[in-house]
Design an enzyme around this catalytic site. Structure first.
Site, PDB file in Angstrom:
ATOM      1  N   HIS A 169      59.202  -9.433  24.818  1.00 15.28           N
ATOM      2  CA  HIS A 169      58.286 -10.586  24.740  1.00 15.28           C
ATOM      3  C   HIS A 169      56.854 -10.099  24.465  1.00 15.28           C
ATOM      4  O   HIS A 169      56.144 -10.665  23.642  1.00 15.28           O
ATOM      5  CB  HIS A 169      58.252 -11.354  26.061  1.00 15.28           C
ATOM      6  CG  HIS A 169      59.545 -12.028  26.444  1.00 15.28           C
ATOM      7  ND1 HIS A 169      60.113 -11.894  27.688  1.00 15.28           N
ATOM      8  CD2 HIS A 169      60.350 -12.861  25.749  1.00 15.28           C
ATOM      9  CE1 HIS A 169      61.222 -12.620  27.748  1.00 15.28           C
ATOM     10  NE2 HIS A 169      61.397 -13.212  26.579  1.00 15.28           N
ATOM     11  N   LYS A 193      68.673 -24.170  32.984  1.00 17.37           N
ATOM     12  CA  LYS A 193      68.751 -22.795  33.488  1.00 17.37           C
ATOM     13  C   LYS A 193      68.327 -22.758  34.951  1.00 17.37           C
ATOM     14  O   LYS A 193      67.498 -23.556  35.381  1.00 17.37           O
ATOM     15  CB  LYS A 193      67.814 -21.885  32.686  1.00 17.37           C
ATOM     16  CG  LYS A 193      68.345 -21.528  31.311  1.00 17.37           C
ATOM     17  CD  LYS A 193      67.474 -20.464  30.661  1.00 17.37           C
ATOM     18  CE  LYS A 193      67.986 -20.081  29.281  1.00 17.37           C
ATOM     19  NZ  LYS A 193      67.074 -19.144  28.592  1.00 17.37           N
ATOM     20  N   ARG A 199      65.857 -11.412  17.694  1.00 21.11           N
ATOM     21  CA  ARG A 199      66.453 -10.098  17.951  1.00 21.11           C
ATOM     22  C   ARG A 199      67.566  -9.831  16.946  1.00 21.11           C
ATOM     23  O   ARG A 199      67.363  -9.193  15.938  1.00 21.11           O
ATOM     24  CB  ARG A 199      66.990 -10.027  19.380  1.00 21.11           C
ATOM     25  CG  ARG A 199      65.890  -9.864  20.403  1.00 21.11           C
ATOM     26  CD  ARG A 199      66.403 -10.044  21.786  1.00 21.11           C
ATOM     27  NE  ARG A 199      66.977 -11.376  21.952  1.00 21.11           N
ATOM     28  CZ  ARG A 199      67.329 -11.917  23.091  1.00 21.11           C
ATOM     29  NH1 ARG A 199      67.192 -11.231  24.201  1.00 21.11           N
ATOM     30  NH2 ARG A 199      67.817 -13.122  23.160  1.00 21.11           N
ATOM     31  N   SER A 204      65.938 -10.905  29.330  1.00 19.72           N
ATOM     32  CA  SER A 204      65.537 -11.084  30.732  1.00 19.72           C
ATOM     33  C   SER A 204      66.756 -11.028  31.644  1.00 19.72           C
ATOM     34  O   SER A 204      66.693 -10.481  32.745  1.00 19.72           O
ATOM     35  CB  SER A 204      64.834 -12.432  30.915  1.00 19.72           C
ATOM     36  OG  SER A 204      63.642 -12.477  30.172  1.00 19.72           O
TER      37      SER A 204
HETATM   38  O1  PNS Z   1      63.216 -17.803  26.491  1.00 18.57           O
HETATM   39  P1  PNS Z   1      64.170 -18.881  26.026  1.00 18.57           P
HETATM   40  O2  PNS Z   1      64.940 -19.451  27.204  1.00 18.57           O
HETATM   41  O3  PNS Z   1      65.070 -18.404  24.924  1.00 18.57           O
HETATM   42  O4  PNS Z   1      63.248 -20.067  25.421  1.00 18.57           O
HETATM   43  C1  PNS Z   1      63.819 -21.213  24.857  1.00 18.57           C
HETATM   44  C2  PNS Z   1      62.793 -22.366  24.851  1.00 18.57           C
HETATM   45  C3  PNS Z   1      62.264 -22.584  26.257  1.00 18.57           C
HETATM   46  C4  PNS Z   1      61.651 -21.984  23.951  1.00 18.57           C
HETATM   47  C5  PNS Z   1      63.535 -23.619  24.316  1.00 18.57           C
HETATM   48  O5  PNS Z   1      64.653 -23.861  25.106  1.00 18.57           O
HETATM   49  C6  PNS Z   1      62.630 -24.842  24.308  1.00 18.57           C
HETATM   50  O6  PNS Z   1      61.839 -25.000  23.405  1.00 18.57           O
HETATM   51  N1  PNS Z   1      62.743 -25.682  25.359  1.00 18.57           N
HETATM   52  C7  PNS Z   1      61.904 -26.859  25.537  1.00 18.57           C
HETATM   53  C8  PNS Z   1      62.681 -28.156  25.427  1.00 18.57           C
HETATM   54  C9  PNS Z   1      62.714 -28.609  23.987  1.00 18.57           C
HETATM   55  O7  PNS Z   1      61.699 -28.771  23.342  1.00 18.57           O
HETATM   56  N2  PNS Z   1      63.940 -28.796  23.492  1.00 18.57           N
HETATM   57  C10 PNS Z   1      64.195 -29.243  22.145  1.00 18.57           C
HETATM   58  C11 PNS Z   1      64.211 -28.082  21.169  1.00 18.57           C
HETATM   59  S1  PNS Z   1      64.429 -28.646  19.510  1.00 18.57           S
END
Ligand code: PNS
Length: 167
Positions: free
Chosen positions: A17, A41, A90, A128
């Site tokens: 990150h 989560k 990744r 993570s």
């Molecule tokens: O570190 P992660 O868990 O891979 O991050 C994923 C994250 C938090 C960036 C993604 O799940 C997200 O954008 N969540 C917010 C909710 C949202 O906007 N959902 C619709 C996506 S199109």
């Protein structure tokens, strides 16, 4: 001023990150590292702890702010007027879901771009959840998470306690 949002769970922030955040900070005037609260989560760290860990890890970068948000990422982007969402990719396995989110976000709000930075080879394998597994069983996480966070992460994951302020 051009700003970008680097969103994620950051549970906890890893060197992978941090690499993406540092590179984004060179491309934009301001980078907001956003701890997104994901209801699907079960995190190990509270949003406040995750923000504090990010603040510590990014203290030497000038143009970073840290925030958290409990809602749709794109609503936050719209509200702050950020020009882009920056994410690390990744492996190919990341691509399909990230592509789906990028397209959906673009549909909901066409004024921000999603930029993918390829993760450096060194951090290719990092996640993570693997870091947490290693820490839980007493393994060495020093190659995976920023140095100032080691003790806090160990304490929390091996003994279920530890207040961030102690570190
Ligand atoms: O570190 P992660 O868990 O891979 O991050 C994923 C994250 C938090 C960036 C993604 O799940 C997200 O954008 N969540 C917010 C909710 C949202 O906007 N959902 C619709 C996506 S199109």
């Amino acid at each position: 001023m051009r700003s970008a949002v680097c969103p994620g769970s950051f549970d906890p922030i890893t060197l992978g990150h941090l690499d993406i955040i540092k590179r984004a900070s060179k491309l934009f005037d301001q980078v907001i590292v956003l701890v997104v609260v994901n209801p699907d989560k079960a995190p190990s760290f509270t949003p406040e702890e995750r923000m504090e860990m990010i603040r510590l890890a990014t203290a030497d970068i000038g143009n970073i702010t840290v925030d958290s948000y409990d809602g749709l990422l794109i609503d936050y982007v719209r509200r702050t007027g950020a020009a882009a969402i920056v994410k690390g990719l990744r492996a190919v396995s990341d691509f399909e879901y990230e592509f789906q989110m990028a397209m959906t976000n673009k549909k909901m709000y066409p004024y921000a771009e999603t930029l993918f930075l390829t993760t450096s080879m060194y951090n290719m394998y990092l996640s993570s959840s693997l870091v947490k597994q290693i820490a839980r069983f007493g393994g060495d996480i020093s190659d995976f998470v920023p140095f100032p966070l080691h003790n806090f992460i160990y304490e929390r994951l091996t003994q279920g306690r530890g207040s961030f302020n102690e570190y």
